[in-house]
Design a protein around this motif. Structure first.
Motif, mmCIF file in Angstrom:
data_model
loop_
_atom_site.group_PDB
_atom_site.id
_atom_site.type_symbol
_atom_site.label_atom_id
_atom_site.label_comp_id
_atom_site.label_asym_id
_atom_site.label_seq_id
_atom_site.Cartn_x
_atom_site.Cartn_y
_atom_site.Cartn_z
ATOM 1 N N GLY A 125 84.249 -117.705 -64.328
ATOM 2 C CA GLY A 125 84.629 -118.926 -65.024
ATOM 3 C C GLY A 125 84.244 -120.197 -64.323
ATOM 4 O O GLY A 125 84.852 -121.248 -64.563
ATOM 5 N N LEU A 126 83.235 -120.161 -63.461
ATOM 6 C CA LEU A 126 82.862 -121.355 -62.698
ATOM 7 C C LEU A 126 82.010 -122.320 -63.516
ATOM 8 O O LEU A 126 81.963 -123.507 -63.223
ATOM 9 N N SER A 127 81.311 -121.820 -64.533
ATOM 10 C CA SER A 127 80.425 -122.660 -65.313
ATOM 11 C C SER A 127 81.080 -123.068 -66.620
ATOM 12 O O SER A 127 81.704 -122.261 -67.299
ATOM 13 N N PHE A 128 80.937 -124.353 -66.986
ATOM 14 C CA PHE A 128 81.491 -124.866 -68.235
ATOM 15 C C PHE A 128 80.403 -125.160 -69.269
ATOM 16 O O PHE A 128 80.696 -125.272 -70.442
ATOM 17 N N GLY A 129 79.158 -125.346 -68.848
ATOM 18 C CA GLY A 129 78.093 -125.626 -69.785
ATOM 19 C C GLY A 129 77.110 -126.636 -69.243
ATOM 20 O O GLY A 129 77.326 -127.236 -68.186
ATOM 21 N N GLN A 130 76.000 -126.806 -69.970
ATOM 22 C CA GLN A 130 75.006 -127.770 -69.541
ATOM 23 C C GLN A 130 74.342 -128.408 -70.752
ATOM 24 O O GLN A 130 74.440 -127.931 -71.878
ATOM 25 N N VAL A 149 77.997 -128.885 -65.889
ATOM 26 C CA VAL A 149 79.419 -128.972 -65.570
ATOM 27 C C VAL A 149 79.835 -127.628 -65.008
ATOM 28 O O VAL A 149 79.728 -126.601 -65.694
ATOM 29 N N HIS A 150 80.275 -127.608 -63.760
ATOM 30 C CA HIS A 150 80.632 -126.330 -63.135
ATOM 31 C C HIS A 150 81.554 -126.559 -61.950
ATOM 32 O O HIS A 150 81.599 -127.640 -61.371
ATOM 33 N N ARG A 151 82.290 -125.520 -61.616
ATOM 34 C CA ARG A 151 83.175 -125.555 -60.454
ATOM 35 C C ARG A 151 82.434 -124.984 -59.258
ATOM 36 O O ARG A 151 81.841 -123.908 -59.332
ATOM 37 N N LEU A 152 82.462 -125.703 -58.146
ATOM 38 C CA LEU A 152 81.748 -125.266 -56.950
ATOM 39 C C LEU A 152 82.502 -124.138 -56.261
ATOM 40 O O LEU A 152 83.706 -124.220 -56.030
ATOM 41 N N ASP A 153 81.772 -123.098 -55.920
ATOM 42 C CA ASP A 153 82.363 -121.895 -55.325
ATOM 43 C C ASP A 153 82.295 -121.942 -53.809
ATOM 44 O O ASP A 153 81.320 -122.417 -53.228
ATOM 45 N N GLY A 154 83.339 -121.476 -53.156
ATOM 46 C CA GLY A 154 83.320 -121.329 -51.711
ATOM 47 C C GLY A 154 83.666 -119.929 -51.260
ATOM 48 O O GLY A 154 83.367 -119.532 -50.141
#
Length: 409
Positions: A125-130, A149-154
């Protein structure tokens, strides 16, 4: 969808911009041969009122059946800005108005491919779209801009290397107070409010990032400032569109005038990267006669050192934004030999060293990366520079004293 920032080219020239040239002294003009045949600047003559209305309220007309099938299956729409004026949302989540599109693409025909904003069912679920916009002169692609639009992963290390290479470069400047992000003439990003998107452990912020062309290329200052301003306006508008689309309140304001573009400067060996008491080891002083420093006062301060050809050989990054430090979690915990410190921990792995310190304001990460081979042929920059860099930077930002050491082999 293609990768961020893929740019259509005409005879090898950048789309809608002058061909990239090595930056010279201020005021240098690129050679005539390097300028593409179409020299109309992207923000050229302002289009008519009617044309601006058509651009800001574009028509959702699918351009080809095959493309439509692929995009609709991905929750996307595609349309052209030269279709009949049936009013509809503006490009990229109803965010980019006519003046912003004109600054980016001039009066050229544009085609838009947009994914609806929703969490990706795969990829945690890290990516929301482009959203991707391509401009054309006749039938040739001239410029392409991609917003993601995406959440950065660590947690898995997927965003600890490639994303910083593009979006934490020394050519970037801070967007300014109240705008958690950075921008250059080819890349930009801004973090969305955590009150809107939330955040889990070991993940960075949810960001909107924007890319145009190849990251890190040097252009003449005139084009650099124009492109940087256009990207900044589009980035802030897109972020506000995403905030609305996610059902959140509030918005970001247009930033005040940005700092001057980052330029290469002569190196001060006794204050490498402009950091007091950070002495560049004698063995490397011939390797780094030039440095440039970007991002001052923002989420990350980035310094690059290189030779007279201004090709970066080493990058030193200090990340002070607590959420952004999380993208280095994997590297600080699991990516090499241990690094010890007065406070904190880290890892040394080949050409990269990462150390996470604990400061009064929260976690801070120091990163040293060797990007190329030195004249001496060695690859020990990360190991040799990290202790001095971390100690001097900790003092500069007010969380010293810090001593970093390597355990005995």
């Amino acid at each position: 969808m293609t990768s961020t920032g893929t740019e259509g080219a005409e005879e090898g020239a950048g789309a809608g911009s002058p061909a990239p040239v090595a930056a010279g002294p201020a005021g240098d003009t690129p050679p005539e041969a390097a300028v593409p045949t179409d020299t109309t600047p992207p923000g050229g003559p302002r289009p008519s009122f009617a044309r601006r209305v058509l651009r800001s309220r574009t028509v959702r007309a699918v351009t080809a059946a095959a493309l439509a099938g692929a995009l609709v299956g991905a929750g996307a729409v595609a349309w052209r800005t030269d279709t009949l004026p049936l009013l509809g949302p503006a490009p990229c989540w109803d965010s980019l108005d006519g003046s912003t599109m004109s600054e980016l693409f001039g009066d050229r025909r544009t085609e838009v491919e947009e994914q609806s904003l929703r969490t990706d069912p795969v990829g945690d679920g890290l990516s929301f779209g482009q959203c991707r916009i391509t401009s054309y002169k006749d039938d040739r692609a001239r410029r392409q801009v991609t917003l993601k639009v995406h959440r950065l992963d660590g947690l898995r290390g997927t965003d600890g290397r490639q994303w910083p290479q593009e979006f934490l470069g020394a050519g970037m400047v801070s967007l300014g107070e109240g705008l958690p992000g950075m921008v250059s003439s080819s890349r930009g990003w801004i973090a969305l409010p955590q009150s809107c998107t939330g955040r889990d452990d070991f993940t960075g912020p949810t960001v909107v990032d924007i890319g145009m062309g190849q990251a890190g290329l040097d252009f003449s200052s005139e084009y650099e400032q124009a492109d940087r301003a256009a990207l900044t306006g589009a980035l802030v508008e897109a972020a506000n569109g995403v905030i609305r689309s996610l059902g959140c309140s509030g918005s970001y304001t247009t930033p005040r005038p940005l700092p001057s573009p980052v330029t290469w400067q002569d190196t001060e060996a006794a204050a490498f990267c402009g950091i007091k008491d950070f002495d560049l080891p004698v063995a490397y002083r011939k390797d780094f006669p030039r440095t440039r420093v970007g991002g001052a006062g923002g989420p990350a301060r980035v310094c690059e050192g290189g030779g007279n050809d201004r090709e970066a050989v080493v990058r030193l990054t200090t990340v002070v934004d607590p959420a952004l430090t999380e993208i280095y979690s994997w590297d600080a915990l699991r990516s090499g030999a241990p690094v010890k410190g007065t406070t904190g921990y880290g890892k040394l792995g080949g050409n990269r060293a990462v150390f996470r310190a604990v400061c009064q304001t929260g976690p801070v990460v120091f990163v040293v990366e060797q990007l190329g081979q030195t004249d001496s042929g060695g690859f020990d920059l990360a190991r040799d520079l990290l202790p001095g860099y971390a100690a001097a930077e900790a003092d500069r930002i007010g969380c010293g004293p810090l001593k970093v050491t390597y355990p005995e082999a």
